[in-house]
Design a protein around this motif. Structure first.
Motif, PDB file in Angstrom:
ATOM      1  N   GLY A 217     -11.305  89.525 126.171  1.00  0.00           N
ATOM      2  CA  GLY A 217     -11.100  89.885 124.800  1.00  0.00           C
ATOM      3  C   GLY A 217     -11.289  91.539 124.790  1.00  0.00           C
ATOM      4  O   GLY A 217     -11.824  91.958 123.655  1.00  0.00           O
TER       5      GLY A 217
ATOM      6  N   HIS B 203     -15.873  87.519 122.152  1.00  0.00           N
ATOM      7  CA  HIS B 203     -17.261  86.887 121.842  1.00  0.00           C
ATOM      8  C   HIS B 203     -17.529  85.700 122.372  1.00  0.00           C
ATOM      9  O   HIS B 203     -18.442  85.134 122.827  1.00  0.00           O
ATOM     10  N   ALA B 204     -16.385  85.013 122.523  1.00  0.00           N
ATOM     11  CA  ALA B 204     -16.134  83.363 123.147  1.00  0.00           C
ATOM     12  C   ALA B 204     -16.732  83.393 124.370  1.00  0.00           C
ATOM     13  O   ALA B 204     -17.417  82.672 125.040  1.00  0.00           O
TER      14      ALA B 204
ATOM     15  N   LEU C  43     -15.386  88.674 113.837  1.00  0.00           N
ATOM     16  CA  LEU C  43     -14.547  88.219 114.871  1.00  0.00           C
ATOM     17  C   LEU C  43     -13.012  88.108 114.401  1.00  0.00           C
ATOM     18  O   LEU C  43     -12.451  87.646 113.332  1.00  0.00           O
ATOM     19  N   TYR C  44     -12.140  88.450 115.495  1.00  0.00           N
ATOM     20  CA  TYR C  44     -10.775  88.874 115.159  1.00  0.00           C
ATOM     21  C   TYR C  44      -9.875  88.043 116.060  1.00  0.00           C
ATOM     22  O   TYR C  44     -10.121  88.177 117.310  1.00  0.00           O
ATOM     23  N   ALA C  45      -8.952  87.340 115.405  1.00  0.00           N
ATOM     24  CA  ALA C  45      -7.963  86.548 116.197  1.00  0.00           C
ATOM     25  C   ALA C  45      -6.782  87.606 116.538  1.00  0.00           C
ATOM     26  O   ALA C  45      -6.615  88.568 116.018  1.00  0.00           O
TER      27      ALA C  45
ATOM     28  N   TRP D 201     -21.502  89.017 113.032  1.00  0.00           N
ATOM     29  CA  TRP D 201     -20.313  89.362 113.753  1.00  0.00           C
ATOM     30  C   TRP D 201     -19.044  89.393 112.754  1.00  0.00           C
ATOM     31  O   TRP D 201     -19.076  88.333 111.994  1.00  0.00           O
TER      32      TRP D 201
ATOM     33  N   HIS E 281     -17.998  94.369 115.147  1.00  0.00           N
ATOM     34  CA  HIS E 281     -16.456  93.868 115.050  1.00  0.00           C
ATOM     35  C   HIS E 281     -16.079  93.798 116.540  1.00  0.00           C
ATOM     36  O   HIS E 281     -16.280  94.751 117.225  1.00  0.00           O
TER      37      HIS E 281
ATOM     38  N   ALA F 237     -12.474  87.893 118.805  1.00  0.00           N
ATOM     39  CA  ALA F 237     -12.958  86.542 118.913  1.00  0.00           C
ATOM     40  C   ALA F 237     -12.908  86.045 120.422  1.00  0.00           C
ATOM     41  O   ALA F 237     -13.900  85.432 120.772  1.00  0.00           O
TER      42      ALA F 237
END
Length: 285
Positions: free
Chosen positions: A190, A127-128, A155-157, A153, A121, A124
């Motif tokens: 992030g 990760h990007a 991924l969280y906004a 993964w 977790h 996002a």
């Protein structure tokens, strides 16, 4: 969830160059740690950050990058890997079902591959950034070889509720609602702090949002070397300072939240029961 059992682990001792500048004048500098959490939940074990992994320890500079190797100088003791410590507690790697990351820097995400059953977790945006590595500062700090292709993964906004002065705070998919992702960008694009409910209060793992315990004091201070390192490594110093100030306000004014960072050995010692403190490894320098 019921009050969880939380283990405080050091998953990477480090002995940076110019260590004398990383503690206040007259203070004894003993090195840095990588303070991780192992949480026993109803959904299996959850790791907050992983430190360095078993492959990092074996491969050294080739895997970790020359800058990290020569400047940060990790001890590379296999007994400090999360895998070793979890097995020493009587669990197996299969018991680790979730890994929650403050960010994907080399010293925080190296153990991902040791836990093939875990969902990872992370915000996002982090990760990007780690995948693209567009900025000069991102080319060495992120080591994609640490993340196996099979990694699952989550991924969280940046969305969610307000929590103790922070915005867009959210619970994590598949986990108890008492583990929260708290965006604290600045050190990386992030970066996040991780909140874990304990009893009537919270633990807040602030990652690399700050580096020294005195930055959370009423009259904030930081050794020169760490202050320079913070500024040099930050992707956005304005965001970093803003979020650090919010953390300090929280640490000072809300006694229901205990704030700590990743690398301060004193904070780790204060959090760790004497029976769980492992002998310090020798430096490889």
């Amino acid at each position: 969830m019921a009050d969880p059992r939380i283990h405080h682990l050091n998953c990477a001792s480090m002995h940076p160059v110019a260590g004398f500048s990383l503690e206040h004048r007259g203070g004894a500098f003993t090195g840095l740690v990588c303070h991780c959490l192992l949480i026993e939940t109803t959904h299996g074990l959850t790791l907050v950050d992983t430190g360095l992994g078993t492959t990092d320890v074996r491969a050294g500079a080739q895997r970790l990058g020359r800058m990290f190797w020569h400047v940060v100088r990790p001890a590379l003791d296999p007994r400090e890997t999360a895998k070793y410590q979890i097995e020493a507690l009587g669990f197996s790697v299969a018991d680790v079902r979730h890994i929650v990351l403050t960010h994907l820097d080399v010293d925080h995400a190296g153990g991902i591959g040791d836990f093939p059953n875990a969902r990872v977790h992370v915000l996002a945006a982090e990760h990007a950034a780690a995948q693209a590595r567009r900025h000069l500062k991102e080319r060495d700090r992120y080591r994609p070889a640490q993340w196996p292709a099979r990694t699952e993964w989550a991924l969280y906004a940046p969305e969610g509720e307000r929590w103790h002065g922070f915005e867009a705070v959210q619970a994590l998919t598949g986990l108890d609602p008492d583990i929260l992702l708290v965006p604290t960008a600045g050190h990386t694009r992030g970066h996040a702090a991780i909140a874990v409910r304990q009893g009537a209060g919270w633990l807040l793992h602030a990652g690399d949002a700050y580096f020294h315990r005195d930055q959370m004091a009423r009259h904030a201070g930081c050794p020169l070397g760490l202050r320079l390192f913070e500024a040099a490594m930050a992707l956005d110093n304005g965001q970093r300072r803003t979020n650090q100030a919010r953390l300090r306000e929280l640490a000072l004014d809300d006694d229901t939240v205990r704030v700590f960072c990743s690398h301060d050995p004193v904070e780790l010692a204060q959090a760790t029961p004497p029976s769980e403190i492992a002998p310090a490894p020798a430096s490889n320098c």
